[in-house]
Structures are given as C-alpha cells and as structure tokens.
Design a protein around this motif. Structure first.
Motif: not given
Lengths: 429, 410
Positions: A67, A71, A75, A81, A83, A99, A103, A109
């Motif tokens: 991350y 990330l 992202v 995305i 999760e 995020l 994003r 998501v």
C-alpha cells in the motif's frame, strides 16, 4: 462515455479471497494490481493465483506491491478497486479514506463483504465515492465457485449495479445474483442458519453422526460440519453473530452458538486453519480422522455410523435413481430419519421464506437457487422440492416439522422444470 | 441404390466436467442420466424406443463391468425385453453404434433406436488409464511397457507431418487455444472453467509439462467421464414425431452421408503405406470423401462446421487438410487465416472438441452427432455457428485405425 474496465486494484491481495479473485480477473485478461500491507504478502497472493489458474502466464497481467509504495500509482489508474481487506468495519473505512484522494471520479469501488452492514461502509466518503460503491460478494474459491452476489447501498447508482452485473457475468463468467442489502445476503443467511442448527444437534447426537446423516447424499458436495472446519470456526461465529444482530425472522431462534462451540474457539480448535489442534475433525498422521466430542471437548475415534435408510438411499443414488432415494428419505421413520427430514425441510422453508427479503420478489426462488448451487455446491431448494415429490408433499413435510409453509413455495413452478445435471449435487456418499 | 433417410432427433449429453467416481456413481447412473435427460429434451417417450445400441470402449477395464446394454432395460418398465447391443471400436465406439443403428433402420428392422455412448475413465490413475487406452492400439507392439502410448503415437503423427511437409508447434498451440476458447461457450464442456490461452499452450513448464516429444499437456484431450444418448429414426417415425412437435419432417435433421473405413492397426504400417501419397492417413481421407459423395457435397466448403476428433492437436492438424480445407500438408494456412475459428469460414469444433469439451472415449462419436444436431437446429446456444445447415463429424478409433464420418443436415 461508455464505461470499460481494463485495470483493477485488488486490496487485500495477500489473503485467499483477494488473491484468488484477483487471479480470476487476471485470467480474464484484466491488468491487476495486487496490493497488501507488504510486497511479500502480495507476492504470496500471486503464487496462490498462479496455482489456481495452473499457469504462470497470468503473472504477465499482475503487478504486485504494498500500500505505502504502490497505492498512489495503482488507484488513479484503476477502473475498479476491489476491496478484500479484513472483515472489520474500521479497517475497511480507514482504507476507503486512503483511497478517496487517489481515485479518479467515477472509479468503481466494491467490497467483498457480505456480513457487514453495507450502508455503513462508505459513510463519510464523498458523494461520487458513494455513488460508485457496491458489494461484489465472490464465493471462495472463485475458480470452483462461480457465485457472485451483487448489491448497492442507498446512494449507489443503480445503473452501475447493472453494469457490474453484466460485466461479472460476461467477462468473468460469474453466476450473478442480485441481492438486497441485508446481512449475509442470500447464501450465507441460509447456509449459516442450517449450520447453526446442525452444530446444536451435534451437541446431542455427535459430530460424526450429524455429518453422516446430513452427508453429501442429501444434496451437498461436503458435509456441513466439515464445511465449517473449512470456513473456520471463528469466521462461522462472526457470521452467526452478525446474523443474530442484523436479521430477524420466524426461524431466528435457530441461529445459535452452542457453548461447546464457543469453548472450541476459545481453545483454538478453529478447523483446517489450526490443523494441529483440529476443529470438528482432526486428521491423524495415519490419514484417519477423529471427531471432537462436544461434551468432553476431546477427540474420539470414528465409529462409522450405519443407518439403514441412509445406506439404502445412497445405494439408489449410486445407480442414478435420485428421486427414488428422496422418496425413501421422506418416508423413513425413526429419530435419525426425523433429523434428516428436519434439516431438509428447514432449508426449503427458510429459502422460500426469504424470497422477497434477501432477493427481489420478481426473481422468485431462482436467485436463491442459483447462489446455493454455485456458491455452496448444494442442491437448490427447488431441486429438493422436485426430489421430494413436488410442492404438495414438501409442504406436508414442512408442516409435519412445525415449520412455516411459505406462500412462495405454494406458488412456485420452478421446481416443476426437469432438473438437468441435478445428479452432480447428490454424491452417493 | 437409394436408401431410406435416417433422421437424427437430438438427445442429451451429461456434464463432461463431472467425476463420477468421486460421486461414487456406477457407470449405469451415467447412462441413466443421459437417457432421462434425452427424454426431457426430445420429448421422445419410452414406448417409442424399439432398441438401444450402446457404444463403449472399455468398461470392463475401467469399471469392471461389461454387458452394458442390459442396464438400459432397467431405465423404464417398458424396456423389459428390449433388444440391446454394445459396440466397441476404441474411441469410435459410439459412432459405430450409430452406424449400426442407421443400418438397422434402413433395413426396416426398427423405427427408433436410442444410441448411448458412455465411458467412465476417472476410476483409475492416469498411468493405469493410459495403459488401458493402449489396448486401442496394437498393445503388444505399440503399448506394452510404454507409460502414455497414445501421446507417443500422435506425437509421431506430428513427426510425419514435420518430415513430409514441415510443422511448426505454434500452430498446434493455436489449435489447443481455439478448442479451449470454444469450450468456454459450452455449458457441458469439461474445461469450460479452466484457464488456458495461446501463450500458456506455447510454454512448457510446471503447469504444462511435456508428455512425450512435441506433445505437451495442452496438446492432449483430458481423461473424461461422460455419456450421451441420441435417437436415430426412420422416415415413418420422423413424420409422426414431427407431427407431435407441430413441425414438418423437413425441419428435422438427418444423416446426409457417411463414411467408414478401417486402416491397418499399427501406426508404422499406416505411415509406411502412405509414403509417397498426398495424405498422411489415406483411409481417414477416404472416410471423409465417401461421406461427401454420399451426401452429394462437392467439397468441405459445402459444410458450415466440423466436429472433428482432436484427441491431440496433431489429429486436428491432420483433419484440417484431410477434410480438404487446405492442400495436403498446408493445414497451417487455415490456422493462420482464422478459417477454423468461430466466425471463420469453416469453424472446427465449436463445442471445444475433445481437447476442450472432453473425450469420454466411447461417448465421443455420439457427442459429436449431438453437437452436429444442435448446430443444424440452431440450438447450440453460445457456441452456435450462425445459420449452420450442414455439419460433418469425424470420429476415429486408435491411431486413426477406425474412421467414421457423418454429415448431418436438413
């Protein structure tokens, strides 16, 4: 502009669900970021994904990272995305907060959760985040289980849910089941109520006997307590507690966590994940199994039950006479027969009761049928109605067990269809 | 000599992804499921069936069970006394059962015959299964003591192509990838949920091991359990059946042509005898051209699709030129030009074939006929070749020893 998905960021890619689902995406030609707390963890996820695909080729589509370092790269590039982090509201919400600034507006998501309250997950996030947030509940392992329950929360764009349902079906070959935002959605809500009842009965009749009675021949690939061992007793407890808290229906009282099960968890008997300590089953070095005695919490040797009507039903299944086998089960007498009939009846009654609550009414029993077949490898409720001789005979069975006879069962016509390939749900074991 | 038309009335295929030993099922359970499914699909009734012909290669070896025809009699009280018979011709067993059913109908003996192809193979280890399959070759000379005799034999087929015309293994990988891709469209295909693509097929490694020579795992059809039940019928029965369904007999598919040849058992003999000839396997070519002639077809371009016997990628490579899609030895051209793909000029194995759909040995010929039926009745679902009217099947037993071709159409 028409929406497309080409790049996906999988969060929690070191875990089983994240890695195998991420692997499924890579198998289908998507570019996938495998992200977790450490790069090593993501790399281990990649190895699991390769083992699932049985091909190193999918690694060409996967980028591993952690991350902190990746990330911010992944992202902004992601169209979706996914999760898959720990099933904990605060952990998920903290991840969503990270995020948010990264994003692009419009990025999808989705969470793989089914037991947390969906409405709570994106609280505090921007309007655009909430509009593009939904649950895509993949079943595990996705290489073998094709079910995917899909559900938006109150602020999710309904067109997005439709788009994802189509994408999951066409591109990822999932059996998509649109569900309502209730705890456990459809599959876990039904299956875990039955698991709970069987754990309760195991306290009286024993683990080996219950898995023998409700064995594969009753319409499942794996016996129920063995399935809980596979899931993990701690996960089982978390799901039951979530259902106890967030659901309420006529069979709510069956959602029990027996004392012995709590003690097993306390002593670390969690199932396959604690192989040395065991769960309901403990595998010996010889390859044989012992079973936990719920009264003493010690492991006892198998005694290999033999109940006549069960063996006769299995013999009929062995030669392909499935309906005759279930007529035999339906008409059998005695305590053991009563237990098998009760579990089958509870499964059917509960499934039909929940039509309209966990899935939209317009789908009738078919949504629930699909998730039980493709998420659990169980014979569907309507298939069991067929096997038990039709809805009138089934309704009689339900009533004789003191169970409600749902209107949706009495109105159902799905069970009348010829059940092609139904035999796969009835191993003669 | 003009003979009566023989109609193909459809049927049912079991899910080839299943493992019936793991389900603890007897081989008769598989036959029963295929039979019961076929009634539901075709709406044929037990009283319509006048005989049952069973195609099976080696149930005695895999299941310790012979005399399979007798199990059919248990499927319905109406079948007590029914004439039944079992046919064996290695991987072409159920095509032989269908040929014989056709002959019985044309001889006027029966009006409606159930043809069941069945094989349960996942009962033994791969090595033991490979040994059993070796009995489809000349066991003493070609199989005894060899771990996987058939990959070796069909690897040799590739070697012959390489020697005579040149062969690039990437074309074999493309054949495998096409079959796997087609199988993803077929809900009964064994490999429908497996991952496989061209890149994977090109690589050799932990997950795509070399079996022998040029043959890797992805070049092979897999060990499969499966059964198929189809119906062949006379003109008289077809007319009555069509009325029952509210159709005309002209709407029903029939066997337009057929070919049946047997080559010498030993592969080296076959190859030696074809030295200097354009076709590597002339008896396979003859079965195809006999079928074209009997069906009144000019050449392969009168067909809309082919279901061929791709037990290995090399056997499909052979089928491409033997069906006449290219000049002998130039099968690679049809592969490179996309001719054999879905959407191509003449798709081969829309079902996924033996590599993708699966190869329960004794059931394959009946499965091919059922898929031909589905294509020409536009009921093949996602793997439908649009507008298909004539489809050929090639079912071979052994190392292209027994060759059976059907042309199905309306």
């Amino acid at each position: 502009m028409e929406r497309t998905i080409q790049t996906v960021a999988v969060l929690g890619a070191s875990g089983t669900v994240g890695s195998l689902t991420g692997g499924l995406l890579a198998q289908n030609g998507l570019r996938v970021y495998f992200l977790s707390r450490t790069r090593e963890g993501s790399q281990k996820g990649l190895e699991k994904a390769i083992a699932q695909a049985r091909s190193e080729v999918i690694a060409d589509n996967i980028i591993c990272g952690d991350y902190d370092s990746m990330l911010s790269e992944a992202v902004p590039k992601a169209d979706w995305i996914l999760e898959c982090v720990a099933e904990d509201l605060s952990v998920k919400q903290a991840m969503y907060e990270r995020l948010e600034p990264l994003r692009r507006p419009g990025t999808i998501v989705s969470s793989v959760t089914s037991s947390l309250v969906l409405e709570d997950l994106p609280k505090g996030r921007s309007e655009d985040f909430q509009k593009h947030f939904l649950s895509t509940h993949f079943y595990n392992p996705p290489g073998k289980m094709s079910a995917c329950e899909i559900c938006g929360q109150s602020k999710t764009d309904p067109a997005l849910v439709e788009f994802m349902a189509d994408f999951l079906h066409r591109r990822l070959r999932r059996a998509v089941i649109p569900v309502r935002p209730t705890a456990g959605f459809a599959g876990n809500r039904i299956a875990f109520l039955l698991f709970a009842r069987i754990t309760e009965l195991a306290a009286e009749y024993g683990v080996e006997m219950m898995d023998y009675l409700i064995g594969p021949y009753t319409g499942r690939v794996m016996a129920p307590l063995a399935t809980i061992d596979l899931v993990g007793l701690d996960i089982h407890k978390a799901i039951i507690q979530s259902l106890q808290t967030h659901t309420c229906d006529a069979l709510h009282s069956k959602l029990v966590l027996p004392d012995y099960l709590e003690k097993m968890i306390g002593q670390g008997h969690l199932g396959r994940k604690t192989r040395d300590k065991g769960g309901f089953y403990k595998r010996l070095e010889s390859g044989q199994y012992e079973y936990i005695d719920p009264k003493s919490l010690t492991y006892i040797p198998a005694f290999q039950p033999h109940v006549r009507f069960v063996e006769e039903a299995k013999q009929l299944i062995h030669i392909g006479r499935y309906r005759d086998a279930f007529e035999h089960i339906r008409e059998a007498k005695g305590t053991e027969a009563g237990l098998v009939q009760e579990i089958l009846a509870t499964y059917i009654a509960y499934s039909y009761m929940l039509v309209g609550e966990v899935t939209e009414q317009k789908y009738g029993i078919e949504g629930i049928d699909r998730v039980m077949m493709t998420g659990f490898n169980w014979a569907s409720p309507s298939l069991l109605v067929y096997m038990l001789g039709g809805k009138e005979k089934t309704a009689e069975l339900l009533a004789s067990k003191g169970l409600p006879v749902p209107a949706s069962l009495l109105e159902d016509t799905v069970w009348e269809r010829y059940p092609f390939n139904a035999g796969r749900y009835f191993p003669a074991k | 000599m003009s003979r009566e038309n023989v109609y193909l009335l459809g049927g049912y295929q079991t899910d080839f992804a299943r493992n019936w030993a793991r389900e603890n099922k007897h081989i008769s359970a598989m036959m029963r499921e295929a039979y019961e499914g076929s009634l539901a699909v075709t709406r044929i009734e037990p009283r319509d069936i006048q005989a049952a012909f069973i195609g099976n290669f080696a149930a005695e070896l895999y299941c310790m069970q012979g005399h399979l025809g007798a199990f059919f009699v248990d499927f319905d009280p109406a079948f007590r006394g029914l004439p039944t018979c079992r046919f064996e011709g290695a991987c072409a067993s159920s095509a032989l059962a269908a040929l014989s059913a056709m002959a019985h109908i044309q001889a006027g003996l029966y009006d409606c015959i159930a043809v069941v192809g069945v094989e349960q193979m996942k009962t033994v280890s791969p090595a033991k299964g490979g040994d059993y399959l070796g009995t489809a070759a000349w066991y003493e000379r070609e199989s005894a003591g060899i771990e996987f005799p058939f990959p070796k034999l069909f690897g040799k087929l590739g070697d012959v192509y390489e020697a005579r015309y040149g062969l690039d293994n990437r074309h074999l990988a493309r054949i495998a990838a096409i079959n796997y891709a087609n199988a993803k469209l077929n809900p009964n295909a064994q490999t429908r949920d497996w991952f496989m693509d061209y890149n994977h097929a090109c690589r050799t490694g932990q997950y795509n091991t070399a079996i022998v020579g040029r043959i890797k795992v992805t070049d092979c059809s897999q060990v499969t359990d499966g059964a198929v039940c189809i119906y062949l019928a006379s003109e008289r029965f077809a007319a009555e059946y069509a009325r029952r369904l509210g159709q005309t007999p002209a709407a029903l598919p029939r066997i337009l042509g057929w070919g049946h040849t047997t080559a010498p058992m030993e592969f080296v003999t076959k190859v030696a005898e074809s030295e200097g000839q354009p076709y590597v396997l002339p008896w396979t070519r003859k079965a195809i051209t006999d079928a074209y002639r009997r069906a009144g077809l000019k050449d392969c371009w009168d067909l809309d699709a082919i279901e061929t016997h791709d037990c290995f990628t090399t056997s499909e490579y052979m089928a491409i030129d033997h069906f006449g899609l290219t000049e002998p030895g130039q099968s690679w051209k049809a592969i490179e030009e996309g001719v054999i793909e879905m959407g191509g000029r003449l798709p081969i194995n829309p079902s996924g074939g033996l590599i993708g759909c699966g190869h329960p040995v004794g059931a394959t010929g009946a499965r091919q006929l059922l898929d031909a039926y589905k294509q020409v009745t536009e009921t093949a679902g996602d793997y439908q070749v649009p507008g298909a009217r004539r489809v050929a099947t090639l079912n071979i037993g052994g190392s292209a020893t027994t060759n059976v071709v059907f042309i199905v159409g309306r």
